[in-house]
Design a protein around this motif. Structure first.
Motif, PDB file in Angstrom:
ATOM      1  N   ASP A 193       0.822  -1.220   0.000  1.00  0.00           N
ATOM      2  CA  ASP A 193       0.000   0.000   0.000  1.00  0.00           C
ATOM      3  C   ASP A 193       0.856   1.271   0.000  1.00  0.00           C
ATOM      4  O   ASP A 193       0.481   2.299   0.579  1.00  0.00           O
ATOM      5  N   GLY A 194       2.012   1.194  -0.643  1.00  0.00           N
ATOM      6  CA  GLY A 194       2.799   2.420  -0.866  1.00  0.00           C
ATOM      7  C   GLY A 194       3.540   2.934   0.351  1.00  0.00           C
ATOM      8  O   GLY A 194       4.008   4.077   0.350  1.00  0.00           O
ATOM      9  N   CYS A 195       3.666   2.098   1.355  1.00  0.00           N
ATOM     10  CA  CYS A 195       4.389   2.566   2.537  1.00  0.00           C
ATOM     11  C   CYS A 195       4.963   1.357   3.271  1.00  0.00           C
ATOM     12  O   CYS A 195       4.214   0.457   3.653  1.00  0.00           O
ATOM     13  N   ILE A 196       6.266   1.350   3.441  1.00  0.00           N
ATOM     14  CA  ILE A 196       6.914   0.210   4.083  1.00  0.00           C
ATOM     15  C   ILE A 196       7.176   0.542   5.543  1.00  0.00           C
ATOM     16  O   ILE A 196       7.722   1.604   5.859  1.00  0.00           O
ATOM     17  N   THR A 197       6.762  -0.368   6.417  1.00  0.00           N
ATOM     18  CA  THR A 197       6.972  -0.131   7.852  1.00  0.00           C
ATOM     19  C   THR A 197       7.681  -1.326   8.463  1.00  0.00           C
ATOM     20  O   THR A 197       7.529  -2.455   7.993  1.00  0.00           O
ATOM     21  N   GLY A 198       8.446  -1.075   9.501  1.00  0.00           N
ATOM     22  CA  GLY A 198       9.104  -2.177  10.188  1.00  0.00           C
ATOM     23  C   GLY A 198      10.141  -1.677  11.172  1.00  0.00           C
ATOM     24  O   GLY A 198      10.288  -0.474  11.395  1.00  0.00           O
ATOM     25  N   VAL A 199      10.828  -2.641  11.752  1.00  0.00           N
ATOM     26  CA  VAL A 199      11.863  -2.326  12.734  1.00  0.00           C
ATOM     27  C   VAL A 199      13.184  -2.920  12.254  1.00  0.00           C
ATOM     28  O   VAL A 199      13.244  -4.111  11.939  1.00  0.00           O
ATOM     29  N   VAL A 259      11.048   2.237  11.328  1.00  0.00           N
ATOM     30  CA  VAL A 259      11.138   3.031  10.099  1.00  0.00           C
ATOM     31  C   VAL A 259       9.805   3.015   9.358  1.00  0.00           C
ATOM     32  O   VAL A 259       9.190   1.956   9.193  1.00  0.00           O
ATOM     33  N   VAL A 260       9.382   4.188   8.931  1.00  0.00           N
ATOM     34  CA  VAL A 260       8.234   4.328   8.027  1.00  0.00           C
ATOM     35  C   VAL A 260       8.786   4.921   6.744  1.00  0.00           C
ATOM     36  O   VAL A 260       9.360   6.008   6.770  1.00  0.00           O
ATOM     37  N   ALA A 261       8.632   4.208   5.627  1.00  0.00           N
ATOM     38  CA  ALA A 261       9.228   4.689   4.374  1.00  0.00           C
ATOM     39  C   ALA A 261       8.175   4.678   3.272  1.00  0.00           C
ATOM     40  O   ALA A 261       7.678   3.616   2.886  1.00  0.00           O
ATOM     41  N   TYR A 262       7.823   5.857   2.814  1.00  0.00           N
ATOM     42  CA  TYR A 262       6.804   5.961   1.765  1.00  0.00           C
ATOM     43  C   TYR A 262       7.413   5.636   0.408  1.00  0.00           C
ATOM     44  O   TYR A 262       8.556   6.001   0.117  1.00  0.00           O
ATOM     45  N   ASP A 263       6.613   4.951  -0.417  1.00  0.00           N
ATOM     46  CA  ASP A 263       7.077   4.497  -1.731  1.00  0.00           C
ATOM     47  C   ASP A 263       6.437   5.359  -2.818  1.00  0.00           C
ATOM     48  O   ASP A 263       5.260   5.185  -3.147  1.00  0.00           O
ATOM     49  N   PHE A 264       7.224   6.263  -3.372  1.00  0.00           N
ATOM     50  CA  PHE A 264       6.678   7.197  -4.366  1.00  0.00           C
ATOM     51  C   PHE A 264       6.212   6.481  -5.633  1.00  0.00           C
ATOM     52  O   PHE A 264       5.412   7.019  -6.389  1.00  0.00           O
ATOM     53  N   THR A 265       6.701   5.259  -5.863  1.00  0.00           N
ATOM     54  CA  THR A 265       6.314   4.552  -7.097  1.00  0.00           C
ATOM     55  C   THR A 265       4.907   3.974  -7.000  1.00  0.00           C
ATOM     56  O   THR A 265       4.376   3.429  -7.965  1.00  0.00           O
ATOM     57  N   ILE A 266       4.299   4.061  -5.806  1.00  0.00           N
ATOM     58  CA  ILE A 266       2.910   3.606  -5.631  1.00  0.00           C
ATOM     59  C   ILE A 266       2.059   4.831  -5.319  1.00  0.00           C
ATOM     60  O   ILE A 266       2.166   5.409  -4.231  1.00  0.00           O
TER      61      ILE A 266
END
Lengths: 71, 525
Positions: free
Chosen positions: B80-86, B96-103
């Motif tokens: 869903d366009g955003c990678i989350t994890g530890v 870390v919360v990392a938004y994916d501009f390609t989505i």
């Protein structure tokens, strides 16, 4: 490019002149305010095309001090 | 045989799972990933690989999708366009919360919001830092643009709850508008990639529609705007790699939360190293300017100084260094800019930095060379009293060990806000050049002896009187008067400044301060 005063001050020394080649960080004018000598430095490399102040002038924040043509 | 026995038919199930994960790892697909690279940006998963210690990232919600029937025609959205994890950074866990501009331009949708909420819960339970890698257009303006918005916004409130509990960091790695501009604003440290990133309350299309102003993202909220003019961001860097490296460096000075201590970093730099280069850096002539950053670098471990907001409010220097391996926050006057006088932005910058260090139990070191606050109509209209009060407030509140070194001048309220003796300064030392006073001699002459001066004929005679009076007053402004009254704890050789600061920190490492209970003060912000 216009170089302006960052603070209300008296002009103490003018250390450049029209036609002078200056490098980024060179002292152009020294102001005097808050009991301190406050250098006005060139933000760029270039040639001085106009000097707008002379010693003992009063400047306020944002006033034109020197104009520089970028090299 | 498993493959012939239909009761044990795992093959297709595992293959389907593998296929789904492989798809998620492709992000927005090869074309969009290529487009991301062409914009000078790394794909989000490469950013994560660079940021976390190898093999440590534990992802939550890789198989998330938009789950929105209105978006069915657009296919599935990887994670869903955003990678989350530890993951781990230098061996310590970091969320870390990392938004994916390609989505969908990294937009914030309902499902990725769930993921972020879950991560924030983990952060709160574990008390670990949270880092945002922002490359997002903001809220996903799609099916639900109506008044269900009435329930939105918990994200920011929860960020405020985390403030001062765990370090929060935002890396601006793309154009971020609205929601994704408020996320960084509520973090402690913001780094921006030059020419690639921006932050603004609205993107340029919305600005054009709302106000008619025709601007680019860069003009409105690029790194130059926020690191040099607005003061919203702390640091501008060249590219993604430098950006992630800066975040790691920043975290290295901080503890994982407000109840643990920052990691010590071993150094071969001895605590009693003399810094004789200071003799060549600082002029004894009190009116001459110099670069305070050189003094800071001369005294911290290995010359390693991580400056915060270096390009904004340059008349004060704030940043992290280490003293004998221990993290310290340094607040230092900068005589090179405005003579080191304090204005509204300098007070703002220093107050916030002091609050940051105090929140995370990082001792503070103050280097004074301050002629006071700038005076006059310009600064009064900017609210210098309110901003000055804010700095007083922050210094007064801080209960971490606070060490002061008075290099040359320290006048008036400038002395107070730089951690004067009355501000629970735990160790305050002066150089032989120190001038601590309510104001400089010239100021005293103009106020206390105005009548006498006016009576003298204008010209050389009045000038001579002015100089005589100033000299008379100057005789009472020296470190020996302050030391004689035991109002400074020692007078030191400037080359021994490092040793003195380390000694002061060691002598005060058990500092405990209790204040009367209150809900919170009323900050003059």
């Amino acid at each position: 490019m216009d170089v302006t005063a960052e603070i209300t001050a008296n002009v103490w020394q003018v250390r450049t002149e029209v036609g002078a080649t200056v490098a980024e960080g060179d002292e152009l004018v020294i102001l005097e305010s808050m009991k301190m000598e406050i250098p006005v430095e060139s933000p760029i490399d270039g040639t001085v095309t106009q000097v707008h102040v002379k010693p003992d002038d009063q400047v306020t924040e944002g006033d034109l001090v020197v104009t520089i043509e970028p090299s | 045989m498993a493959d012939t026995d239909e009761r044990f038919n795992w093959g297709p199930l595992v293959a389907d799972l593998a296929q789904r994960k492989a798809t998620a790892l492709q992000m927005g697909g090869p074309d969009r990933v290529e487009r991301q690279r062409s914009l000078g940006k790394l794909p989000v998963r490469e950013r994560l690989d660079l940021f976390c210690d190898p093999g440590t990232f534990v992802e939550y919600g890789m198989l998330a999708d938009h789950m929105d029937p209105n978006l069915a025609a657009k296919g599935s959205f990887a994670a869903d366009g955003c990678i989350t994890g530890v993951g781990e950074v230098d061996g310590r866990p970091v969320a870390v919360v990392a938004y994916d501009f390609t989505i969908m331009a990294g937009s914030m949708g309902e499902v990725n919001e769930q993921k972020v909420t879950r991560l924030r819960e983990l952060v709160l339970r574990q008390r670990i830092p949270i880092v945002w890698l922002l490359d997002s257009a903001g809220a996903r303006v799609g099916g639900s643009t109506g008044s269900t918005f009435a329930g939105a916004g918990a994200l920011f409130r929860e960020q405020v709850t985390l403030s001062g509990v765990v370090p929060q960091v935002a890396a601006l790695m793309g154009h971020c508008a609205a929601g994704t501009a408020y996320i960084p604003a509520l973090t402690d440290f913001i780094v921006m990639v030059k020419g690639i990133s921006s932050m603004a309350l609205a993107g340029r299309h919305l600005v054009k529609a709302a106000t008619g102003e025709d601007v680019t993202e860069e003009e409105m909220g690029g790194s130059d705007v926020h690191t040099k003019i607005s003061g919203v961001a702390d640091l501008a860097v060249e590219d993604d790699v430098a950006c992630l490296d800066a975040v790691k460096q920043y975290l290295s000075f901080l503890p994982s939360n407000n109840t643990s201590r920052a990691p010590r970093k071993h150094t071969a730099d001895t605590p009693d190293r003399r810094a004789e280069e200071i003799y060549d850096i600082v002029p004894t002539a009190p009116r001459r300017a110099y670069d305070m950053v050189k003094v800071v670098k001369a005294i911290v471990d290995d010359g390693d100084f991580f400056e915060i907001k270096a390009a904004w409010a340059r008349n004060i220097v704030c940043g992290f260094g280490r003293m004998d391996g221990e993290s310290v926050g340094i607040v230092a006057s900068q005589p090179k800019v405005l003579g080191g006088a304090l204005d509204v932005n300098a007070a703002d910058k220093a107050a916030r930095f002091v609050w940051l260090c105090d929140a995370f139990e990082i001792p503070l070191v103050f280097l004074h060379d301050v002629p006071g606050f700038v005076v006059g109509t310009v600064v009064e209209k900017q609210g210098i009293i309110r901003h000055g009060a804010k700095m007083l407030f922050a210094i007064s509140e801080a209960t971490v060990p606070k060490i002061s070194v008075v290099l040359r001048k320290s006048y008036g309220a400038g002395y107070f806000v730089m951690n004067g003796r009355a501000y629970e300064a735990d160790y305050i030392v002066a150089w032989p050049t120190a001038e601590i006073a309510v104001m400089g001699p010239d100021g005293v002459v103009n106020i206390a002896f105005r009548k006498q001066l006016e009576e003298a004929p204008e010209g050389p005679e009045r000038d001579r009187l002015r100089i005589e009076l100033a000299e008379m007053i100057r005789a009472n402004i020296d470190p020996w008067v302050a030391a004689g009254h035991a109002l400074v704890d020692d007078v030191i050789d400037p080359a021994d400044t490092r040793a003195a600061v380390i000694a002061g920190l060691r002598a005060n490492r058990n500092k405990q301060v209790s204040r009367p209970w209150r809900k919170h003060g009323v900050m003059p912000v």
